[in-house]
Design a protein around this motif. Structure first.
Motif, short mmCIF file in Angstrom:
data_model
loop_
_atom_site.label_atom_id
_atom_site.label_comp_id
_atom_site.label_asym_id
_atom_site.label_seq_id
_atom_site.Cartn_x
_atom_site.Cartn_y
_atom_site.Cartn_z
N TYR A 60 -4.55 -18.03 -21.92
CA TYR A 60 -4.92 -18.21 -23.32
C TYR A 60 -3.90 -19.13 -24.01
CZ TYR A 60 -6.16 -16.62 -28.04
OH TYR A 60 -6.55 -16.55 -29.36
N SER A 107 -11.12 -6.09 -32.83
CA SER A 107 -11.80 -7.35 -33.16
C SER A 107 -12.64 -7.92 -32.02
CB SER A 107 -10.77 -8.38 -33.61
OG SER A 107 -9.77 -8.53 -32.62
N ILE A 129 -5.92 -7.19 -25.80
CA ILE A 129 -7.05 -7.32 -26.72
C ILE A 129 -8.40 -7.19 -26.00
CG2 ILE A 129 -7.25 -9.86 -26.69
CD1 ILE A 129 -7.62 -9.71 -29.78
N ASN A 149 -7.26 -13.59 -19.81
CA ASN A 149 -8.11 -14.68 -20.27
C ASN A 149 -7.44 -15.98 -19.86
OD1 ASN A 149 -9.40 -16.64 -21.78
ND2 ASN A 149 -8.76 -15.87 -23.77
N ASP A 208 -0.59 -8.27 -24.02
CA ASP A 208 -1.75 -8.56 -24.87
C ASP A 208 -2.98 -7.93 -24.22
OD1 ASP A 208 -3.97 -9.62 -26.12
OD2 ASP A 208 -3.16 -11.64 -26.28
N VAL A 210 -2.65 -12.95 -32.34
CA VAL A 210 -1.89 -14.20 -32.23
C VAL A 210 -0.77 -14.24 -33.29
CG1 VAL A 210 -2.00 -16.72 -32.30
CG2 VAL A 210 -3.75 -15.42 -31.07
N PRO A 211 -1.07 -13.92 -34.58
CA PRO A 211 0.05 -13.86 -35.52
C PRO A 211 1.14 -12.87 -35.07
CG PRO A 211 -2.04 -13.69 -36.69
CD PRO A 211 -2.36 -13.71 -35.23
C1 LIG Z 1 -5.84 -12.88 -24.87
C2 LIG Z 1 -6.17 -13.05 -26.31
N1 LIG Z 1 -5.30 -12.68 -27.26
C3 LIG Z 1 -5.57 -12.80 -28.57
C4 LIG Z 1 -6.77 -13.34 -29.00
C5 LIG Z 1 -7.07 -13.52 -30.46
O1 LIG Z 1 -6.47 -12.55 -31.22
P1 LIG Z 1 -6.57 -12.54 -32.80
O2 LIG Z 1 -7.88 -13.12 -33.20
O3 LIG Z 1 -6.41 -11.10 -33.13
O4 LIG Z 1 -5.41 -13.36 -33.28
C6 LIG Z 1 -7.71 -13.74 -28.05
C7 LIG Z 1 -8.98 -14.35 -28.49
O5 LIG Z 1 -9.72 -14.90 -27.73
C8 LIG Z 1 -7.41 -13.61 -26.68
O6 LIG Z 1 -8.27 -13.97 -25.73
#
Ligand SMILES: Cc1ncc(COP(=O)(O)O)c(C=O)c1O
Length: 396
Positions: free
Chosen positions: A126, A240, A208, A178, A206, A102-103
């Motif tokens: 998200y 993470s 993740i 998400n 993204d 997110v950052p």
């Molecule tokens: C799609 C998505 N991006 C990023 C994140 C969170 O990323 P970070 O904790 O590395 O900022 C999440 C967490 O649920 C997510 O679902």
């Protein structure tokens, strides 16, 4: 390796500074103190033993001074993982640390656009995507996903119409998505790239959740499918979500464009000084990527079971609920609007009556009204308890 992990084990996370358990009320102020938390996306499972071992070794050094993440061992671990899992050959030079995805998205928005520029997102999605765009003084353009034959799909026609707009500079793609749980197919991903290429827009992909697909489903990194557009693609990856290390704050952002790399470094090191990872995060990431395969395979088995369990529970006890197929992520997206369509009433039904804290569908945009997102990365017993409470509250 013969050791087996026990995801059924119930760990007490109270009084651990956990956001999900101890700080629920800060983020979900209407949640009663005794609500069962199935909201924010971390897992109630212990971390893999090799990662714990590497953290213990780090602890035993007794010194936790400034650390930097670009050792050969670190870059080899990251590149090795993505090559093994996705046949993705990452140039080590393209790997950039961020304390989180997110950052990184916030920083990329600032680097890639000017104030008032517009960025496309595809709701329900998200919600920090929206926050980062708005809070950085840019505009959100929503290209809502559509439901076709019970499955979420991207609206390519609408996407193309938006991409023609010169104010729009790019797209944030959630892949896997998400909260709806789609793992986009190669055709879908190639289509997105084709359109962005035609109108010369960048893509933040993204990924993740890319490691967390069902066992029968394959995630495709965007860059692997479309290498000739990779200078315009920035991929966000992290150990993470996959390995339950969110509190360690480490993600790897893959940046291919040389000019963007320079500007990223100027921002993250020059202006903000947030480019140094914790020594714990570094050793945990190396170990996760080198030694985490076995744990992840077992985790995926367990999550597949939990997702089946949720789906069977709803079809038996709350058959008017629509449970969307969770191809990726450990987040189940359920339409409960046949029982309660008003999002505020549905929220209070869950929090006050069922005493279950979920991510409310409306958090993800109005397209989520009447929906709930369940985080099923918890022991089955916890999940069963939450589902039974929801059933009782809904049918009362
Ligand atoms: C799609 C998505 N991006 C990023 C994140 C969170 O990323 P970070 O904790 O590395 O900022 C999440 C967490 O649920 C997510 O679902």
């Amino acid at each position: 390796m013969s050791e087996h992990y026990h995801f059924d084990q119930i760990l007490n996370r109270s009084n651990t500074d956990s956001l999900k358990w101890d700080w629920m009320n800060k983020f979900l102020p209407k949640a009663p103190k005794d609500a069962l938390p199935l909201w924010v996306a971390d897992m109630d499972f212990p971390v893999a033993e090799p990662i714990l071992q590497s953290l213990r070794t780090c602890l035993d050094r007794n010194i936790f001074g400034y650390s930097y993440y670009r050792s050969e061992a670190y870059l080899d671990a990251v590149t090795g993982w993505f090559k093994r899992k996705f046949d993705w050959v990452i140039d080590p030079q393209s790997i950039y640390y961020s304390p989180g995805v997110v950052p990184a998205i916030g920083m990329l928005i600032r680097l890639l656009t000017a104030p008032d520029d517009a960025i496309i997102i595809q709701r329900p999605v998200y919600y920090p995507f929206t926050d980062k765009i708005i809070n950085n003084g840019r505009q959100v353009v929503n290209n809502p996903l559509k439901i076709q034959n019970g499955r979420y799909e991207m609206d390519f026609e609408n996407l193309e119409a938006h991409l023609k707009n010169p104010e729009i500079k790019g797209l944030i793609l959630c892949s896997p998505h998400n909260p709806v749980g789609r793992v986009w197919t190669p055709d879908e991903l190639e289509h997105v790239v084709e359109l962005c290429k035609t109108y010369d827009k960048w893509i933040i992909s993204d990924e993740i959740h890319g490691d967390l697909t069902r066992k029968s489903v394959t995630h495709y990194p965007l860059e692997v499918l479309c290498p000739d557009y990779k200078h315009k693609i920035i991929t966000c990856t992290a150990p993470s979500k996959t390995f339950n290390l969110a509190g360690l704050h480490l993600s790897n952002i893959i940046i291919n464009d040389p000019d963007l790399r320079t500007r990223w470094t100027e921002e993250i090191d020059g202006r903000l000084s947030v480019g140094m990872a914790s020594p714990f995060a570094i050793v945990a990431a190396i170990s996760a990527y080198n030694e985490g395969d076995f744990w992840l395979e077992q985790l995926k088995d367990y999550l597949d079971g939990n997702i089946r369990f949720v789906s069977e529970f709803f079809s038996t006890h709350l058959p008017k609920a629509i449970v969307y197929e969770t191809e990726g992520t450990y987040l189940v997206w359920v339409d409960l609007s046949h029982y309660e369509s008003d999002p505020v009433k549905l929220e209070s039904l869950m929090l006050q009556k069922a005493k279950v804290a979920l991510d409310e569908g409306y958090f993800f945009g109005p397209e989520g009204n009447g929906f709930e997102r369940l985080n099923v990365a918890c022991p089955r017993e916890t999940l069963e308890k939450a589902l039974n409470s929801m059933k009782t509250a809904i049918l009362r």
